[in-house]
Write a protein that holds these residues in place. Structure first.
Motif, PDB file in Angstrom:
ATOM      1  N   PRO D 277       2.390 -18.780-106.193  1.00 44.63           N
ATOM      2  CA  PRO D 277       1.013 -18.376-105.899  1.00 44.63           C
ATOM      3  C   PRO D 277       0.913 -17.681-104.534  1.00 44.63           C
ATOM      4  O   PRO D 277       1.502 -18.140-103.550  1.00 44.63           O
ATOM      5  CB  PRO D 277       0.253 -19.711-105.866  1.00 44.63           C
ATOM      6  N   THR D 278       0.201 -16.577-104.515  1.00 43.10           N
ATOM      7  CA  THR D 278       0.120 -15.795-103.272  1.00 43.10           C
ATOM      8  C   THR D 278      -1.254 -15.916-102.636  1.00 43.10           C
ATOM      9  O   THR D 278      -2.226 -16.280-103.291  1.00 43.10           O
ATOM     10  CB  THR D 278       0.389 -14.310-103.560  1.00 43.10           C
ATOM     11  N   GLN D 279      -1.296 -15.579-101.364  1.00 40.55           N
ATOM     12  CA  GLN D 279      -2.570 -15.525-100.664  1.00 40.55           C
ATOM     13  C   GLN D 279      -2.592 -14.299 -99.765  1.00 40.55           C
ATOM     14  O   GLN D 279      -1.563 -13.901 -99.204  1.00 40.55           O
ATOM     15  CB  GLN D 279      -2.790 -16.796 -99.857  1.00 40.55           C
ATOM     16  N   PRO D 280      -3.760 -13.689 -99.602  1.00 39.59           N
ATOM     17  CA  PRO D 280      -3.832 -12.471 -98.791  1.00 39.59           C
ATOM     18  C   PRO D 280      -3.582 -12.780 -97.316  1.00 39.59           C
ATOM     19  O   PRO D 280      -4.128 -13.754 -96.782  1.00 39.59           O
ATOM     20  CB  PRO D 280      -5.256 -11.969 -99.021  1.00 39.59           C
ATOM     21  N   THR D 281      -2.770 -11.990 -96.685  1.00 38.86           N
ATOM     22  CA  THR D 281      -2.348 -12.239 -95.314  1.00 38.86           C
ATOM     23  C   THR D 281      -2.107 -10.891 -94.635  1.00 38.86           C
ATOM     24  O   THR D 281      -1.762  -9.915 -95.298  1.00 38.86           O
ATOM     25  CB  THR D 281      -1.022 -13.037 -95.293  1.00 38.86           C
ATOM     26  N   HIS D 282      -2.310 -10.865 -93.331  1.00 37.70           N
ATOM     27  CA  HIS D 282      -1.853  -9.692 -92.580  1.00 37.70           C
ATOM     28  C   HIS D 282      -0.540 -10.058 -91.886  1.00 37.70           C
ATOM     29  O   HIS D 282      -0.510 -10.944 -91.032  1.00 37.70           O
ATOM     30  CB  HIS D 282      -2.881  -9.234 -91.551  1.00 37.70           C
ATOM     31  N   ILE D 283       0.518  -9.376 -92.280  1.00 29.83           N
ATOM     32  CA  ILE D 283       1.845  -9.644 -91.719  1.00 29.83           C
ATOM     33  C   ILE D 283       2.199  -8.516 -90.751  1.00 29.83           C
ATOM     34  O   ILE D 283       2.015  -7.332 -91.053  1.00 29.83           O
ATOM     35  CB  ILE D 283       2.894  -9.678 -92.854  1.00 29.83           C
ATOM     36  N   ARG D 284       2.699  -8.905 -89.590  1.00 29.04           N
ATOM     37  CA  ARG D 284       3.211  -7.905 -88.655  1.00 29.04           C
ATOM     38  C   ARG D 284       4.716  -8.077 -88.528  1.00 29.04           C
ATOM     39  O   ARG D 284       5.188  -9.181 -88.233  1.00 29.04           O
ATOM     40  CB  ARG D 284       2.556  -8.057 -87.278  1.00 29.04           C
ATOM     41  N   VAL D 285       5.451  -7.009 -88.769  1.00 28.94           N
ATOM     42  CA  VAL D 285       6.896  -7.038 -88.572  1.00 28.94           C
ATOM     43  C   VAL D 285       7.178  -6.539 -87.163  1.00 28.94           C
ATOM     44  O   VAL D 285       6.851  -5.401 -86.832  1.00 28.94           O
ATOM     45  CB  VAL D 285       7.610  -6.155 -89.617  1.00 28.94           C
ATOM     46  N   ASP D 286       7.762  -7.405 -86.345  1.00 25.68           N
ATOM     47  CA  ASP D 286       7.984  -6.966 -84.962  1.00 25.68           C
ATOM     48  C   ASP D 286       9.352  -6.310 -84.805  1.00 25.68           C
ATOM     49  O   ASP D 286      10.118  -6.184 -85.775  1.00 25.68           O
ATOM     50  CB  ASP D 286       7.772  -8.123 -83.980  1.00 25.68           C
ATOM     51  N   GLU D 287       9.636  -5.886 -83.587  1.00 23.94           N
ATOM     52  CA  GLU D 287      10.839  -5.070 -83.366  1.00 23.94           C
ATOM     53  C   GLU D 287      12.124  -5.886 -83.511  1.00 23.94           C
ATOM     54  O   GLU D 287      13.215  -5.330 -83.609  1.00 23.94           O
ATOM     55  CB  GLU D 287      10.762  -4.393 -81.994  1.00 23.94           C
ATOM     56  N   LYS D 288      12.014  -7.210 -83.548  1.00 23.46           N
ATOM     57  CA  LYS D 288      13.201  -8.049 -83.753  1.00 23.46           C
ATOM     58  C   LYS D 288      13.379  -8.472 -85.210  1.00 23.46           C
ATOM     59  O   LYS D 288      14.328  -9.168 -85.542  1.00 23.46           O
ATOM     60  CB  LYS D 288      13.107  -9.298 -82.868  1.00 23.46           C
ATOM     61  N   GLY D 289      12.421  -8.107 -86.017  1.00 26.56           N
ATOM     62  CA  GLY D 289      12.560  -8.426 -87.433  1.00 26.56           C
ATOM     63  C   GLY D 289      11.813  -9.675 -87.871  1.00 26.56           C
ATOM     64  O   GLY D 289      11.907 -10.085 -89.029  1.00 26.56           O
ATOM     65  N   PHE D 290      11.087 -10.286 -86.946  1.00 22.60           N
ATOM     66  CA  PHE D 290      10.223 -11.392 -87.371  1.00 22.60           C
ATOM     67  C   PHE D 290       9.069 -10.831 -88.205  1.00 22.60           C
ATOM     68  O   PHE D 290       8.641  -9.691 -88.003  1.00 22.60           O
ATOM     69  CB  PHE D 290       9.659 -12.135 -86.153  1.00 22.60           C
ATOM     70  N   SER D 291       8.574 -11.655 -89.105  1.00 22.97           N
ATOM     71  CA  SER D 291       7.481 -11.217 -89.982  1.00 22.97           C
ATOM     72  C   SER D 291       6.356 -12.228 -89.859  1.00 22.97           C
ATOM     73  O   SER D 291       6.230 -13.126 -90.683  1.00 22.97           O
ATOM     74  CB  SER D 291       7.974 -11.120 -91.423  1.00 22.97           C
ATOM     75  N   ARG D 292       5.574 -12.063 -88.785  1.00 22.33           N
ATOM     76  CA  ARG D 292       4.592 -13.098 -88.461  1.00 22.33           C
ATOM     77  C   ARG D 292       3.223 -12.767 -89.019  1.00 22.33           C
ATOM     78  O   ARG D 292       2.821 -11.606 -89.042  1.00 22.33           O
ATOM     79  CB  ARG D 292       4.504 -13.256 -86.946  1.00 22.33           C
ATOM     80  N   PRO D 293       2.490 -13.805 -89.454  1.00 23.67           N
ATOM     81  CA  PRO D 293       1.087 -13.573 -89.793  1.00 23.67           C
ATOM     82  C   PRO D 293       0.362 -13.109 -88.532  1.00 23.67           C
ATOM     83  O   PRO D 293       0.596 -13.659 -87.443  1.00 23.67           O
ATOM     84  CB  PRO D 293       0.576 -14.946 -90.224  1.00 23.67           C
ATOM     85  N   ASP D 294      -0.470 -12.119 -88.643  1.00 21.28           N
ATOM     86  CA  ASP D 294      -1.187 -11.588 -87.480  1.00 21.28           C
ATOM     87  C   ASP D 294      -2.645 -11.418 -87.878  1.00 21.28           C
ATOM     88  O   ASP D 294      -3.058 -10.356 -88.354  1.00 21.28           O
ATOM     89  CB  ASP D 294      -0.558 -10.242 -87.084  1.00 21.28           C
ATOM     90  N   PRO D 295      -3.433 -12.490 -87.709  1.00 20.84           N
ATOM     91  CA  PRO D 295      -4.817 -12.453 -88.199  1.00 20.84           C
ATOM     92  C   PRO D 295      -5.705 -11.503 -87.396  1.00 20.84           C
ATOM     93  O   PRO D 295      -6.787 -11.169 -87.837  1.00 20.84           O
ATOM     94  CB  PRO D 295      -5.282 -13.906 -88.039  1.00 20.84           C
ATOM     95  N   GLY D 296      -5.215 -11.074 -86.223  1.00 20.92           N
ATOM     96  CA  GLY D 296      -6.049 -10.202 -85.404  1.00 20.92           C
ATOM     97  C   GLY D 296      -7.043 -11.002 -84.576  1.00 20.92           C
ATOM     98  O   GLY D 296      -7.148 -12.231 -84.711  1.00 20.92           O
TER      99      GLY D 296
END
Lengths: 328, 328, 328, 328
Positions: D277-296
């Motif tokens: 099951p998925t949920q809507p999220t804003h993901i930011r991929v940073d320059e090191k390759g982390f894929s963090r949720p970034d709610p703003g």
């Protein structure tokens, strides 16, 4: 007197046996050497996994000319189909396969799916004993019969025509338990001799073979409890040749963890007798399937009826085996 | 000339070595035989798993009198605590443990939990080199040093007092790679020699040892890649003795599947030299950690500086090893 | 009507059950919560390996107050000695162990060496049924009996004094096979229900229990074929706590590869009923040991005699199990 | 706003997803359903083993119409040859294979022997991005791109023609690590998020994908650390179908013990979205390759740029997976 002929020892191939890792010696079996030993393999392939490993070694041994393979014990027709596929995938569909008379199933045909999921299966197979006699008549005194299953076909052949059977050059069998039983690997409590599977499943035929007056070489449990452990499996099953791929698939259908390579020692012995040194012995197979040395009374000792291998070096065996069977 | 004394071969114990499965020979190490060989084991126990298996074999060898165990390489204090517990659980808390000078950690101390979850740990441990010298002075010419870790303690001892170090009877080390590298088990493509761990982690000390003019016996990768496979593990880890239980627990903390018993061959060689036959060789340890035979120029050949074992029979080793270590 | 009391569901501990990874909840069982559930475990520990894993979970569940453990089936005295050692090593030698009446051995006591190599064994143990009744009389209506072996003790207790037996708060048993048999893991061909071990080995006692009018919760094969696979074993067996060390040693004596954690689901259910949701059912145990739902005729339906769990989420179970049992 | 279209959920196939064990639903992929979802799989098959298991599931899912498979990362030509053989052996040589632009090798091509020992290999393969665009133009708005390797091809496509790329129906990718890192299986100490392989090996392309304004479904480490344990392997590798045989051989070339089936979850999700099951999220991929949720920031929250699956039920996944892939 027990007729051991020195010529049955494959002097010419010792060079290759020792240098088994060299490219020349580990080459696939074609072209067959002019001095190649003519052999027929009689097998119950499909239950335990070691038969397939024995056939694989034979296919990788240019010192042997495989005249054919016969199947014995239980569902011989499905065993023959299994061989049709195995031989085809290994690039040797030319090797004839003959089926023994089926017998009531008493074992677990673990590799049935491989045999049945099979576009190479022939619709029928000639009779094993008829095939054997035909080959003996064409090559009298020249054929080594390698018996690695219960001895139904052997017993039937002796019953039918003992004189022709005696025109075999020799029989090399995996069977018997002389001083060590199943599970005796040289550590832990010793296991006394037990009735061994190939003998137990057709005791009368085994008794006939030991009385057949054909040169007989016996590789019993004492020398053949050779464990294909995780390190060796990882090596072999990652080679990616057609032959190792077939072994890999059969291994998984077999479904257990550690194969014991009883049967391949017969092939290894043929190519390099130093891998399983034999000694002349008189073996008596009793009605329960025990295979005991029976020296006879002191003033009328029993003459030897077999050459028996009582010990082997597993490390030397596996260096030989793996370098051959893993070769590209 | 390299001073190999014949007396260093343990003739009196050969009887037991051959009959290792007999109750007398596999008995625990007390009481110590009057002819027992005095040994000190220098180990980096706690990283790879083979050191624990070597100590276990020594504990089960009445031919050896363990004067003490010294720890080397990295966190020597925690290694000593691990030994405190291992020896206590094995019923030998009387064996002294001394710690080498710690060095920066360069390895994975896999068995740390065993060492730290430990009611037997001593609050501190004497210095390894001081302990070694004290023992040598008490027993000049009588002690065999068994070196199964990087050679920090050995190098420090030679630096500090080479004359006393030469009063060792001999050194038996696991180390080096003469003709075969890691992963060369005799099948598959040959692996060329590589810098071996115990030498690589203190190259200068290794060079000092090979120049120390102490009788030196070397068990390199060529003879020690002995795989404790699934069959042997199932046997050993189900014995339920205090010693096998300790090995079982350490094995699981180590966390890999197949242990390679490099180190135990040093102990096996001491008890039964036929398990690893040696030949006189001149070994040169170069600045990269290779340990190459260096025969010298033809008209000024290098005298041997070590007795090196280049091949072994794993099956014979494991029959010896398992019968001893699994004994009740 | 089947007397399911809502209060038998452990509302107070649900918080911990859900947050089982938190330090508070995974803490060792001392101190015991004032609301802790009083339990007695009746087990055939020593044959299959899952009983030990169930006791381990109970020891790590502060929601349970273990009044004692009783042994059943076969060599109950040796089973009790095994528990003496297991409890002592786990730091709970205070928990009483009582032995059921021995019965002829029909199983393989795989963990005998652990039980016999044992400095914690008590010379004798009180009678299991007497112990059970004594505890019930002290704590009428408060004790949950957790039955994870063949039901000899349960049947004997019902025979002896059914009224006192009914003063149990409830029985939670591992047993039965409702819609799925052994080996049915939800993939591959479905396996029909089979006679399940705990019921099969004492069918009359099982029949008595299902008729005993005590609240009965049943965890059958359908919900308990929980495989402790290689990843979970590697995690658990490397923790190095006294409890995980004991499980590691018992696992190796058991001697197979993959444990099936049938029994621990009873404990998990007690602490967190959502891990095995039950439904009221009427189960009939027939003379062959099948445990079939028997709804009765449509106009006279059978009232439920048990709450049965027919499915579970293995991943949720193992997160719960491993976080608790691996805790320091 | 993130354009999640409800129609992208495969309502029609839910019936089959739930009843996956029924013969109808587990049937081989031909004939393709008229409502079958058009997919292209972009894969780095040949290094880790999970890509092959993902392709296998797609081949056994009649709900999907595989328009083609493209290869990415490193030696794309050999990856394509591997697919030529895999597809041919699985009975689907009709599926086109296209190769991405090769990149310098940074990984271990474990399954090279399978790819090279190959009579099915095509002499060359079309360009992956050209193939992708051609298919999109033929089927605008209809294609689901399943990205299960580093995102080189995806990034190249976005660079070349972002408007056409947006005519994909959606992208389903295995990638990222939101709240759990490698090795976090829900027991043991939590592992914090880490740079995940598929993102780490082409960070700029990952950033482009998350900004591409194409419906994006993400299956990160949190939901895809699905262990194919010994019980499941024994079941799957003994089926003896052409497809399971190919997986068996690739598994052994891979050479490790326990596969983690990261990638197959993308296919499982497509067929049965309830498995992840998925949920809507804003993901930011940073320059090191982390894929963090970034709610703003709270007053200008970031709109979701992906539907992310954060948890799954491994048991439900494997029931689905094994029943399909093991089907005859």
């Amino acid at each position: 007197m027990f007729p051991i002929k020195l010529s049955t020892i494959l002097i010419p191939v010792l060079f290759c046996a020792i240098l088994s890792a060299s490219p020349v010696c580990s080459a696939q079996s074609s072209p067959i050497s002019p001095v190649a030993e003519k052999v027929i393999i009689d097998t119950d392939i499909g239950d335990d996994i070691d038969d397939a490993f024995a056939v694989a070694l034979a296919l990788r041994s240019p010192e042997l000319q495989i005249l054919g393979i016969t199947t014995t014990f239980g569902d011989t027709e499905t065993r023959s189909k299994l061989l049709d596929r195995f031989l085809a995938e290994a690039g040797r569909p030319d090797i004839p396969v003959a089926a023994g008379v089926p017998s009531p199933p008493k074992s677990n045909f673990t590799q049935r799916r491989y045999a049945e999921n099979n576009r190479y299966a022939k619709p029928s197979h000639p009779d094993a004993v008829a095939f054997l006699f035909e080959q003996i008549r064409r090559n009298p005194g020249q054929i080594t019969l390698i018996a690695i299953g219960p001895l139904m076909n052997v017993g039937a052949a002796i019953d039918k025509d003992p004189a022709t059977f005696r025109k075999l050059k020799r029989v090399v069998m995996m069977g018997g338990s002389i001083k060590r039983g199943y599970g005796d690997l040289g550590f832990g409590p010793p296991q006394p001799p037990q009735p061994e599977w190939n003998i137990l499943n057709d005791i009368p035929s085994a008794q006939k073979l030991f009385a057949a007056e054909v040169p007989l070489y016996v590789m019993p449990l004492d020398a053949t409890q050779l464990k294909l452990d995780e390190v060796k499996r990882a090596f072999l099953f990652s080679q990616g040749t057609a032959l190792t791929d077939a072994l890999t698939l059969l291994y998984h259908q077999w479904g257990q963890e550690t194969p014991t390579l009883f049967d391949p020692m017969t092939i290894a012995f043929l190519v390099n007798p130093t891998l399983c040194p034999t000694q002349p012995t008189h073996i008596r197979v009793d009605e329960k399937g025990f295979s005991r040395p029976d020296p006879g009374p002191s003033n009328a000792p029993n003459p030897p009826n077999a050459q028996v291998c009582l010990d082997s070096n597993p490390d030397a065996f596996f260096r030989f085996y793996l370098n051959r069977v893993a070769a590209p």
